[in-house]
Design an enzyme around this catalytic site. Structure first.
Site, PDB file in Angstrom:
ATOM      1  CE  LYS A 290      -8.737  -4.011  13.944  1.00  0.00           C
ATOM      2  NZ  LYS A 290      -8.113  -5.352  13.643  1.00  0.00           N
TER       3      LYS A 290
ATOM      4  N   PRO B 234      -3.285 -12.456   9.787  1.00  0.00           N
ATOM      5  CG  PRO B 234      -1.105 -13.026  11.009  1.00  0.00           C
ATOM      6  CD  PRO B 234      -1.730 -13.041   9.776  1.00  0.00           C
TER       7      PRO B 234
ATOM      8  CB  ILE C 268      -0.829  -7.412  14.347  1.00  0.00           C
ATOM      9  CG1 ILE C 268      -0.137  -8.110  13.102  1.00  0.00           C
ATOM     10  CG2 ILE C 268       0.269  -6.945  15.461  1.00  0.00           C
ATOM     11  CD1 ILE C 268       1.085  -7.503  12.408  1.00  0.00           C
TER      12      ILE C 268
ATOM     13  CG  PHE D 189      -3.324   4.813  13.515  1.00  0.00           C
ATOM     14  CD1 PHE D 189      -2.960   6.089  12.931  1.00  0.00           C
ATOM     15  CD2 PHE D 189      -2.666   4.700  14.891  1.00  0.00           C
ATOM     16  CE1 PHE D 189      -2.152   6.958  13.490  1.00  0.00           C
ATOM     17  CE2 PHE D 189      -1.729   5.704  15.671  1.00  0.00           C
ATOM     18  CZ  PHE D 189      -1.567   6.899  14.961  1.00  0.00           C
TER      19      PHE D 189
ATOM     20  CG  ASN E   4      -0.309  -0.244   2.609  1.00  0.00           C
ATOM     21  OD1 ASN E   4       0.467   0.755   2.881  1.00  0.00           O
ATOM     22  ND2 ASN E   4      -0.341  -1.310   3.129  1.00  0.00           N
TER      23      ASN E   4
END
Length: 393
Positions: free
Chosen positions: A341, A305, A307, A323, A207
């Site tokens: 999360k 995964p 993180i 973020f 990216n």
């Protein structure tokens, strides 16, 4: 913030680096006054430092610029915000550590009231000499900052630890001397930059993240007194000096492993890296080539995964900061991501305003409040994030 910096030069070949240091400090907007030992003037002329600093240079003699009222060793440290000796020879370090005041620099150190730092520069054997190491420990015990020397080829022809840090590194580290230590004693693990998922040996999925925001945050946490461990992917900016540990992890899986290798006993985890959500499950070991059929190769994807979520799910997780770089519905998606999360704090921004650019416009969202800041440099955005992080941990 403009400061008055007293730059001491002791007699070593690394004195030439301090010419660039004086220039960089002036470029940052600081006022620089240079004081030199007698032997330093044999390596670089005082006139050179006068031209670079724009101020008269004081040197170790009873006449000339160090004359005046005879109280330069008192007056200079009263006027300065910080006193930095770069290079600091083993001889100068020994004098300061043992309270000896027999030249201008050691007198300045003995009479100082401002914060002080030294940037050692010497032969590798001198650096590891037991007496020198005792003196270094004494300086640290006395509250003097020691900018650790780097390793490399030395002027004597040997290779090892003892090289003075480069001028650009010292110019980056010196402002830490007057930055409030809101994160003193804290251990911070961070990720930064873009991950890269290989398609074949020369192509991959990545990216446009430059890593600038993550590097700015690493610097801001370091300046605030934290012990910073940085795991980085692909970045388009220089790595900061003065961090506890730096490790590259190019792919998402490599970054996942590196993070969990270092996560124990961390007080906070700041997940700034732009991590690829997917990897190529059928990556080729050889370069994929056109075969004339007009059919592109089939690329199969598998999920990487998560993180940040994995760290937040640990039995005793550190304080987690995420973020959310979004292209639409920025705040809505960021709020949802924070709850999904299960993290206490998230920084939201618009992709088009942040990725690959030097500026950022952020909103900090946590359990207590949402605060939106105007567009600013990423360095200023990092300071706002660190300020809020320090309040919460």
């Amino acid at each position: 913030m403009s400061k008055h910096i007293l730059l001491g030069i002791s007699g070593g070949i690394a004195a030439y680096k301090s010419c660039e240091l004086a220039r960089l400090l002036k470029k940052q907007g600081h006022s620089v006054t240079v004081a030199m030992s007698r032997s330093a003037t044999e390596f670089v002329s005082p006139l050179t430092f006068q031209a670079l600093s724009g101020n008269p240079v004081l040197f170790d003699t009873h006449t000339g610029e160090s004359g005046g009222n005879g109280m330069a060793h008192i007056n200079l440290t009263r006027e300065a915000d910080v006193f930095v000796i770069a290079p600091a020879t083993a001889n100068t370090i020994a004098k300061i550590a043992n309270g000896i005041a027999d030249n201008l620099l050691s007198n300045l150190a003995a009479a100082r009231k401002c914060p002080m730092a030294v940037a050692p520069a010497m032969n590798v054997e001198m650096w590891f000499n037991p007496a020198n190491q005792r003196n270094i420990k004494q300086l640290v015990s006395d509250g003097i900052t020691v900018f650790q020397p780097s390793s490399g080829e030395q002027a004597c022809g040997e290779t090892g630890v003892g090289r003075m840090p480069e001028a650009v590194e010292l110019a980056d580290l010196i402002p830490d001397l007057w930055t409030p230590k809101a994160l003193a004693g804290k251990k911070i693990l961070m990720t930064a930059g873009a991950t890269f998922e290989a398609i074949d040996p020369v192509r991959g999925i990545t990216n446009i993240s430059s890593g600038q925001m993550g590097i700015a945050l690493a610097r801001a946490c370091r300046a605030a007194g934290a012990e910073v461990t940085l795991i980085y992917g692909q970045i388009q900016t220089a790595l900061p000096a003065g961090l506890h540990h730096i490790q590259q992890a190019v792919s998402a899986e490599a970054m996942y492993r590196a993070v969990h290798q270092h996560i124990e006993k961390q007080d906070a985890f700041i997940s700034v890296a732009a991590v690829a959500d997917y990897k190529v499950s059928n990556a080729s070991k050889q370069k994929l080539k056109k075969d004339g059929s007009g059919k592109p190769p089939v690329i199969e994807l598998a999920e990487n995964p998560d993180i940040l979520a994995s760290v937040a799910a640990l039995p005793h997780p550190p304080f987690c900061v995420g973020f959310a770089a979004e292209s639409e519905n920025v705040l809505e998606y960021a709020r949802t991501k924070r709850l999904r999360k299960n993290i206490p704090m998230i920084v939201a921004n618009q992709v088009s305003q942040a990725m690959g650019k030097a500026t950022n416009q952020i909103t900090i969202i946590d359990d207590g409040q949402e605060t939106t800041f105007p567009e600013s440099s990423k360095q200023q955005a990092a300071k706002e994030i660190v300020k809020r992080l320090a309040e919460l941990i």
